[in-house]
Structures are given as structure tokens and as C-alpha cells.
Write a protein that holds these residues in place. Sequence first.
Motif, PDB file in Angstrom:
ATOM      1  N   ALA A  12       0.829  -1.207   0.000  1.00 13.06           N
ATOM      2  CA  ALA A  12       0.000   0.000   0.000  1.00 13.06           C
ATOM      3  C   ALA A  12       0.858   1.250   0.000  1.00 13.06           C
ATOM      4  N   GLY A  13       2.032   1.185   0.655  1.00 14.64           N
ATOM      5  CA  GLY A  13       2.893   2.356   0.679  1.00 14.64           C
ATOM      6  C   GLY A  13       4.104   2.160   1.566  1.00 14.64           C
ATOM      7  N   VAL A  14       5.097   3.015   1.367  1.00 10.70           N
ATOM      8  CA  VAL A  14       6.330   3.003   2.142  1.00 10.70           C
ATOM      9  C   VAL A  14       6.305   4.213   3.067  1.00 10.70           C
ATOM     10  N   LEU A  15       6.490   3.976   4.367  1.00  5.72           N
ATOM     11  CA  LEU A  15       6.476   5.056   5.340  1.00  5.72           C
ATOM     12  C   LEU A  15       7.847   5.697   5.503  1.00  5.72           C
ATOM     13  N   SER A  16       8.900   4.871   5.439  1.00  5.24           N
ATOM     14  CA  SER A  16      10.257   5.402   5.607  1.00  5.24           C
ATOM     15  C   SER A  16      11.265   4.392   5.088  1.00  5.24           C
ATOM     16  N   GLU A  17      12.519   4.871   4.965  1.00  2.68           N
ATOM     17  CA  GLU A  17      13.619   3.998   4.552  1.00  2.68           C
ATOM     18  C   GLU A  17      14.829   4.314   5.424  1.00  2.68           C
ATOM     19  N   TRP A  22      16.532  -0.647   4.413  1.00  4.02           N
ATOM     20  CA  TRP A  22      15.302  -1.315   4.857  1.00  4.02           C
ATOM     21  C   TRP A  22      14.160  -0.316   4.786  1.00  4.02           C
ATOM     22  N   LYS A  23      12.978  -0.794   4.348  1.00  4.80           N
ATOM     23  CA  LYS A  23      11.819   0.084   4.213  1.00  4.80           C
ATOM     24  C   LYS A  23      10.705  -0.354   5.149  1.00  4.80           C
ATOM     25  N   LYS A  24      10.086   0.624   5.804  1.00  5.27           N
ATOM     26  CA  LYS A  24       8.904   0.369   6.624  1.00  5.27           C
ATOM     27  C   LYS A  24       7.711   0.489   5.691  1.00  5.27           C
ATOM     28  N   GLU A  25       7.004  -0.627   5.496  1.00 10.33           N
ATOM     29  CA  GLU A  25       5.935  -0.680   4.509  1.00 10.33           C
ATOM     30  C   GLU A  25       4.611  -1.114   5.130  1.00 10.33           C
ATOM     31  N   LEU A  26       3.528  -0.570   4.574  1.00 12.44           N
ATOM     32  CA  LEU A  26       2.192  -1.080   4.856  1.00 12.44           C
ATOM     33  C   LEU A  26       1.829  -1.956   3.673  1.00 12.44           C
ATOM     34  N   SER A  27       1.597  -3.234   3.952  1.00 15.46           N
ATOM     35  CA  SER A  27       1.333  -4.203   2.895  1.00 15.46           C
ATOM     36  C   SER A  27       0.121  -5.058   3.245  1.00 15.46           C
ATOM     37  N   TRP A  43      11.252  -4.153   5.955  1.00 10.79           N
ATOM     38  CA  TRP A  43      11.688  -5.201   5.022  1.00 10.79           C
ATOM     39  C   TRP A  43      13.032  -4.824   4.420  1.00 10.79           C
ATOM     40  N   ASP A  44      13.847  -5.853   4.140  1.00  9.84           N
ATOM     41  CA  ASP A  44      15.075  -5.583   3.385  1.00  9.84           C
ATOM     42  C   ASP A  44      14.693  -5.326   1.924  1.00  9.84           C
ATOM     43  N   SER A  45      15.653  -4.945   1.122  1.00 12.08           N
ATOM     44  CA  SER A  45      15.361  -4.549  -0.259  1.00 12.08           C
ATOM     45  C   SER A  45      14.822  -5.688  -1.119  1.00 12.08           C
ATOM     46  N   GLU A  46      15.074  -6.924  -0.733  1.00  6.62           N
ATOM     47  CA  GLU A  46      14.617  -8.079  -1.525  1.00  6.62           C
ATOM     48  C   GLU A  46      13.369  -8.743  -0.942  1.00  6.62           C
ATOM     49  N   HIS A  47      12.852  -8.210   0.141  1.00  5.28           N
ATOM     50  CA  HIS A  47      11.690  -8.770   0.843  1.00  5.28           C
ATOM     51  C   HIS A  47      11.926 -10.223   1.268  1.00  5.28           C
ATOM     52  N   LYS A  48      13.159 -10.525   1.657  1.00  3.77           N
ATOM     53  CA  LYS A  48      13.481 -11.855   2.172  1.00  3.77           C
ATOM     54  C   LYS A  48      13.656 -11.834   3.691  1.00  3.77           C
ATOM     55  N   LYS A  49      14.128 -10.700   4.224  1.00  2.00           N
ATOM     56  CA  LYS A  49      14.296 -10.534   5.671  1.00  2.00           C
ATOM     57  C   LYS A  49      13.333  -9.464   6.142  1.00  2.00           C
TER      58      LYS A  49
END
Length: 73
Positions: A12-17, A22-27, A43-49
Motif C-alpha cells: 500500500a505504501g512506504v512510510l520510511s527507509e 530497509w523500508k517500513k511498509e504497509l502491505s 523489510w530488506d530490499s529483496e523482501h526476504k528478511k
Amino acid sequence: MAEIKFEIKETAGVLSESAKGWKKELSVISWNDKEPKYDLRDWDSEHKKMGKGITLSIEELRKLKEILNEMEL
């Protein structure tokens, strides 16, 4: 320990990086093949961690929106 399965259905969106990318995301995420819920976490940049986060039902998200709308920021 059992592996946790997840599928990100929508971001839905990224709140911060952070400085480390790493990005704080609403998903919207399905955890362990269950009904998707709203999720807020780093999330890390690859959405694995991922970092610790919070998962909300649609009703909880609506209530949070109400609370935030009433706050003076």
C-alpha cells in the motif's frame, strides 16, 4: 521450528527507509496460506528478511484510521 510462509499481495505504501535500505511498509500479506491481512513492518530490499511488525484485520485498520484522524498532529 516450522518455517513461516508469506506472500505479499500488495504494498500500500512506504512510510520510511533506513540508511541500510530497509523500508517500513504497509502491505497486504497472506501468512501461512491464510486470509490476507494488513501488515506494517520493516523489510530488506529483496523482501526476504523482515523486522518485527504488526498485523491488522480490516476492522482494526479502520479503527486505527479513526484514531489517527482524531489526533492533532
